[in-house]
Design an enzyme around this catalytic site. Structure first.
Site, PDB file in Angstrom:
ATOM      1  N   GLY A 149       0.847  -1.231   0.118  1.00 51.88           N
ATOM      2  CA  GLY A 149      -0.101   0.011   0.133  1.00 51.88           C
ATOM      3  C   GLY A 149       0.893   1.076   0.220  1.00 51.88           C
ATOM      4  O   GLY A 149       0.519   2.213  -0.566  1.00 51.88           O
ATOM      5  N   CYS A 150       1.899   1.241   0.734  1.00 52.17           N
ATOM      6  CA  CYS A 150       2.843   2.395   0.722  1.00 52.17           C
ATOM      7  C   CYS A 150       3.698   2.620  -0.577  1.00 52.17           C
ATOM      8  O   CYS A 150       3.682   3.816  -0.801  1.00 52.17           O
ATOM      9  CB  CYS A 150       3.759   2.343   2.071  1.00 52.17           C
ATOM     10  SG  CYS A 150       2.737   2.104   3.470  1.00 52.17           S
TER      11      CYS A 150
END
Length: 149
Positions: free
Chosen positions: A44-45
């Site tokens: 996600g990051c």
């Protein structure tokens, strides 16, 4: 402490990926996208950072400086920037001071286990240092559109 739109963004002093001291006040007179994320090189990051990277020119044309903040250290940030070719600054907030000042260091829960961590949040700060927008439901793959909306 919870920040709200219209509040003065807390100034901070922390190290970036190069071990240089960065202060929010260094950006006075500029619009800043200050985004908090949990961990370098996680799916996600990485998606969020790459979306900001891919649209960085558009963000700069709109007058924004981009600063990412996570509890990772300087070396982790260096690797993340090199691997993903990120053109913006990442702040190493290992003691979580900046996370706490912005109210994003909170209790989280995964698989029934409770722990403290960074809640993915983006603060859009205006030229005067005030919080112009807070994005709490971050769409990692389409984050630039949320910022420029």
């Amino acid at each position: 402490m919870e920040l709200h739109v219209g509040d003065i963004a807390p100034d901070f002093e922390a190290l970036n990926q190069d071990g240089e001291t960065v202060k929010l006040s260094d950006y006075k007179g500029k619009k800043v996208v200050l985004y908090f994320y949990p961990k370098d090189s996680t799916p996600g990051c990485t998606a969020q950072a790459c979306n900001l990277r891919d649209n960085y020119t558009e963000l700069q044309q709109a007058g924004y400086e981009v600063i990412g903040v996570s509890p990772d250290g300087v070396k982790s940030h260096q690797k993340f920037i090199e691997k993903q070719e990120l053109p913006f600054t990442l702040i190493a907030d290992e003691d979580k001071t900046v996370n706490q000042e912005y109210g994003v260091w909170q209790e989280k829960s995964m698989y029934g286990r409770k722990y403290m961590g960074t809640v993915r949040t983006t603060f859009v700060i205006d030229e005067g240092g005030k919080v112009a927008d807070i994005i709490k439901k971050v769409k990692t793959k389409d984050h630039t559109a949320q910022i420029l909306a």
